[in-house]
Design a protein around this motif. Structure first.
Motif, mmCIF file in Angstrom:
data_model
loop_
_atom_site.group_PDB
_atom_site.id
_atom_site.type_symbol
_atom_site.label_atom_id
_atom_site.label_comp_id
_atom_site.label_asym_id
_atom_site.label_seq_id
_atom_site.Cartn_x
_atom_site.Cartn_y
_atom_site.Cartn_z
ATOM 1 N N UNK A 33 1.416 -7.098 -2.717
ATOM 2 C CA UNK A 33 2.142 -5.879 -3.763
ATOM 3 C C UNK A 33 1.341 -5.340 -5.130
ATOM 4 N N UNK A 34 0.869 -6.822 -5.717
ATOM 5 C CA UNK A 34 0.074 -5.861 -6.755
ATOM 6 C C UNK A 34 -1.000 -4.709 -6.719
ATOM 7 N N UNK A 35 -1.691 -5.407 -5.615
ATOM 8 C CA UNK A 35 -2.761 -5.213 -5.582
ATOM 9 C C UNK A 35 -2.914 -4.147 -5.272
ATOM 10 N N UNK A 36 -1.638 -3.657 -3.907
ATOM 11 C CA UNK A 36 -1.076 -2.160 -2.921
ATOM 12 C C UNK A 36 -0.583 -1.184 -4.114
ATOM 13 N N UNK A 37 -0.003 -1.620 -5.536
ATOM 14 C CA UNK A 37 0.477 -0.782 -5.870
ATOM 15 C C UNK A 37 -0.583 -0.909 -7.075
ATOM 16 N N UNK A 38 -1.190 -1.612 -7.234
ATOM 17 C CA UNK A 38 -3.143 -0.218 -8.371
ATOM 18 C C UNK A 38 -3.088 0.202 -7.108
ATOM 19 N N UNK A 39 -3.764 -0.299 -5.836
ATOM 20 C CA UNK A 39 -4.904 0.335 -5.738
ATOM 21 C C UNK A 39 -3.942 2.240 -5.091
ATOM 22 N N UNK A 40 -2.774 2.457 -5.307
ATOM 23 C CA UNK A 40 -1.582 3.539 -4.754
ATOM 24 C C UNK A 40 -2.285 4.071 -6.158
ATOM 25 N N UNK A 101 -6.604 3.453 2.440
ATOM 26 C CA UNK A 101 -5.708 3.905 3.085
ATOM 27 C C UNK A 101 -5.540 2.335 3.773
ATOM 28 N N UNK A 102 -4.147 1.926 4.777
ATOM 29 C CA UNK A 102 -3.808 1.283 5.761
ATOM 30 C C UNK A 102 -5.553 0.110 6.102
ATOM 31 N N UNK A 103 -6.027 0.723 6.704
ATOM 32 C CA UNK A 103 -7.217 -0.402 6.648
ATOM 33 C C UNK A 103 -7.929 -0.946 5.881
ATOM 34 N N UNK A 104 -8.646 -0.474 4.941
ATOM 35 C CA UNK A 104 -9.291 -0.138 3.727
ATOM 36 C C UNK A 104 -8.695 -1.442 2.715
ATOM 37 N N UNK A 105 -7.020 -0.979 2.871
ATOM 38 C CA UNK A 105 -5.816 -2.313 2.228
ATOM 39 C C UNK A 105 -6.337 -3.318 2.825
ATOM 40 N N UNK A 106 -5.771 -3.727 4.056
ATOM 41 C CA UNK A 106 -5.865 -4.984 5.116
ATOM 42 C C UNK A 106 -6.901 -5.306 4.640
ATOM 43 N N UNK A 107 -8.486 -4.368 4.664
ATOM 44 C CA UNK A 107 -9.523 -5.808 4.357
ATOM 45 C C UNK A 107 -9.727 -6.124 3.452
ATOM 46 N N UNK A 108 -9.066 -5.383 2.100
ATOM 47 C CA UNK A 108 -9.494 -5.564 0.505
ATOM 48 C C UNK A 108 -9.052 -6.735 0.528
ATOM 49 N N UNK A 169 -0.605 -13.148 4.908
ATOM 50 C CA UNK A 169 -1.409 -12.392 3.814
ATOM 51 C C UNK A 169 -1.621 -11.201 5.119
ATOM 52 N N UNK A 170 -2.404 -11.736 6.406
ATOM 53 C CA UNK A 170 -1.848 -10.786 6.972
ATOM 54 C C UNK A 170 -0.854 -9.736 7.280
ATOM 55 N N UNK A 171 -0.047 -10.245 7.643
ATOM 56 C CA UNK A 171 1.597 -9.721 7.426
ATOM 57 C C UNK A 171 2.364 -8.706 6.424
ATOM 58 N N UNK A 172 1.888 -8.940 5.329
ATOM 59 C CA UNK A 172 2.309 -8.904 4.722
ATOM 60 C C UNK A 172 1.503 -7.571 3.979
ATOM 61 N N UNK A 173 0.371 -7.608 3.931
ATOM 62 C CA UNK A 173 -0.792 -7.051 3.650
ATOM 63 C C UNK A 173 -0.814 -5.500 4.615
ATOM 64 N N UNK A 174 0.303 -5.999 5.562
ATOM 65 C CA UNK A 174 0.184 -4.458 7.264
ATOM 66 C C UNK A 174 1.455 -3.541 6.456
ATOM 67 N N UNK A 175 2.176 -4.836 6.258
ATOM 68 C CA UNK A 175 3.848 -3.836 5.200
ATOM 69 C C UNK A 175 3.403 -2.837 4.258
ATOM 70 N N UNK A 176 3.114 -3.460 2.877
ATOM 71 C CA UNK A 176 2.237 -2.761 2.003
ATOM 72 C C UNK A 176 1.712 -1.302 2.025
ATOM 73 N N UNK A 177 0.473 -2.063 2.949
ATOM 74 C CA UNK A 177 -0.711 -0.719 2.867
ATOM 75 C C UNK A 177 0.036 0.312 3.937
ATOM 76 N N UNK A 178 1.905 -0.309 4.840
ATOM 77 C CA UNK A 178 1.943 0.751 5.640
ATOM 78 C C UNK A 178 2.539 1.325 5.023
ATOM 79 N N UNK A 179 3.380 0.701 3.856
ATOM 80 C CA UNK A 179 5.013 1.499 3.578
ATOM 81 C C UNK A 179 3.706 2.247 1.965
ATOM 82 N N UNK A 181 0.115 3.503 1.793
ATOM 83 C CA UNK A 181 -0.415 4.555 2.565
ATOM 84 C C UNK A 181 -0.414 5.209 3.476
ATOM 85 N N UNK A 182 0.288 4.761 4.633
ATOM 86 C CA UNK A 182 0.787 5.321 5.655
ATOM 87 C C UNK A 182 0.189 4.608 6.865
ATOM 88 N N UNK A 183 0.162 5.791 7.884
ATOM 89 C CA UNK A 183 -0.583 5.176 8.501
ATOM 90 C C UNK A 183 -1.622 6.280 9.757
#
Length: 316
Positions: A33-40, A101-108, A169-179, A181-183
């Motif tokens: 979650x922290x990585x997602x918020x930082x990236x966004x 982006x969703x995929x970029x975030x999940x890769x990170x 890690x996979x599932x929550x990163x998908x949820x956070x990335x979707x919320x 960065x969108x699809x």
């Protein structure tokens, strides 16, 4: 089989009743979650519209590098593959994966498999040693169940915890990335150079494969910690040695890479990215070679664990 399943269930019940287990799970959630918020909200999320020009410039630089200092073998192949992939992107209007982006975030987030490995080591180091320190090992072994099944249930429970962390890690990163960065760009493929052509592959499959590749080190270090815990009956020793080797082993191997024998060291073979990037640590290494070396180490760890545990005098 039913007995083993019951033992595994009991081990998982004990594991997930511990506050420390949920603290580790919570840390993974907070880090993602922290990585997602930082990236966004902190990083510059401006999408680069000049990516084609940048790829053209990158190709020119790669070609100049090869011309000025010709690379040999796999290094040269990697450069050529990168040029072909860049050309394919330009011709088919497929931009590179954007970090925000969703995929970029999940890769990170796949880089956080090291955190999952760290927590798995803690569990592996304590799941057997704690039975000795608490004195409950005697109660555990007086049951009409073989020692092998008892030990196997603990090892399987450790691996299940690792898979749970990876799935989280996979599932929550998908949820956070979707919320966050969108699809947008979700249809974007992963490009790979195979047999002289560039092939489009599913991005989800690529991300799962990254998790799998990064989890090889997790499996080996968790098994090592499990072995040390069983042999020496000390969780602190198992945690200390395993974490020390996990962080310093690859660096030590890198320093010794000029020696031929280093390719037989465990940590020279746990990083499969070296083959996909086209630059093995030691010339002559291959995926098949690394798999064989890892299997030898793995069988050795498991064999020593089972032999010591079956012969140990729990009354001592």
């Amino acid at each position: 089989m039913t007995t083993l399943l019951n033992l595994i269930r009991n081990e998982n019940m004990k594991l997930y009743k511990r506050t420390g287990t949920w603290v580790m799970v919570g840390i993974i959630v907070l880090v993602v979650l922290g990585l997602g918020l930082f990236s966004k909200f902190v990083l510059d999320s401006t999408i680069n519209t000049n990516w084609k020009e940048e790829l053209i410039a990158e190709n020119e630089q790669l070609q100049q590098t090869v011309a000025a200092s010709p690379l040999m073998g796999v290094g040269e192949n990697y450069v050529k593959q990168q040029i072909e992939i860049n050309n394919y992107r330009i011709e088919n209007d497929i931009p590179p994966v954007h970090s925000e982006s969703l995929w970029g975030f999940m890769i990170d987030t796949t880089n956080f498999t090291g955190l999952a490995a760290l927590f798995t080591i803690v569990i592996a180091a304590g799941i057997v040693a704690s039975e000795f320190s608490w004195g409950t090992i005697k109660l555990l072994l007086i049951r009409p169940v073989s020692r092998s099944k008892v030990l196997l249930s603990k090892y399987i429970s450790t691996l299940l915890f690792a898979f749970f962390n990876l799935g989280l890690l996979f599932g929550f990163s998908f949820i956070v990335g979707s919320l966050l960065f969108g699809f947008e760009g979700a249809e974007q493929p992963y490009l790979v150079y195979t047999d002289g052509t560039v092939i489009e592959k599913n991005m989800i499959t690529h991300i799962i494969s990254l998790l799998g590749i990064n989890s090889i080190d997790l499996l080996m270090m968790a098994t090592l910690a499990f072995m040390i815990s069983t042999v020496f009956r000390s969780s602190s020793l198992a945690i200390g040695i395993s974490i020390f080797l996990m962080f310093t082993g690859p660096q030590i191997v890198q320093l010794l890479s000029k020696y031929e024998w280093v390719k037989y060291v465990l940590f020279a073979n746990t990083n499969f990215q070296q083959y996909f990037n086209g630059i093995p640590l030691v010339e002559g290494m291959s995926i098949t070679f690394s798999i064989i070396v890892l299997c030898v180490y793995y069988v050795g760890f498991i064999a020593l664990t089972w032999i010591i545990f079956k012969k140990r005098d729990v009354a001592a």
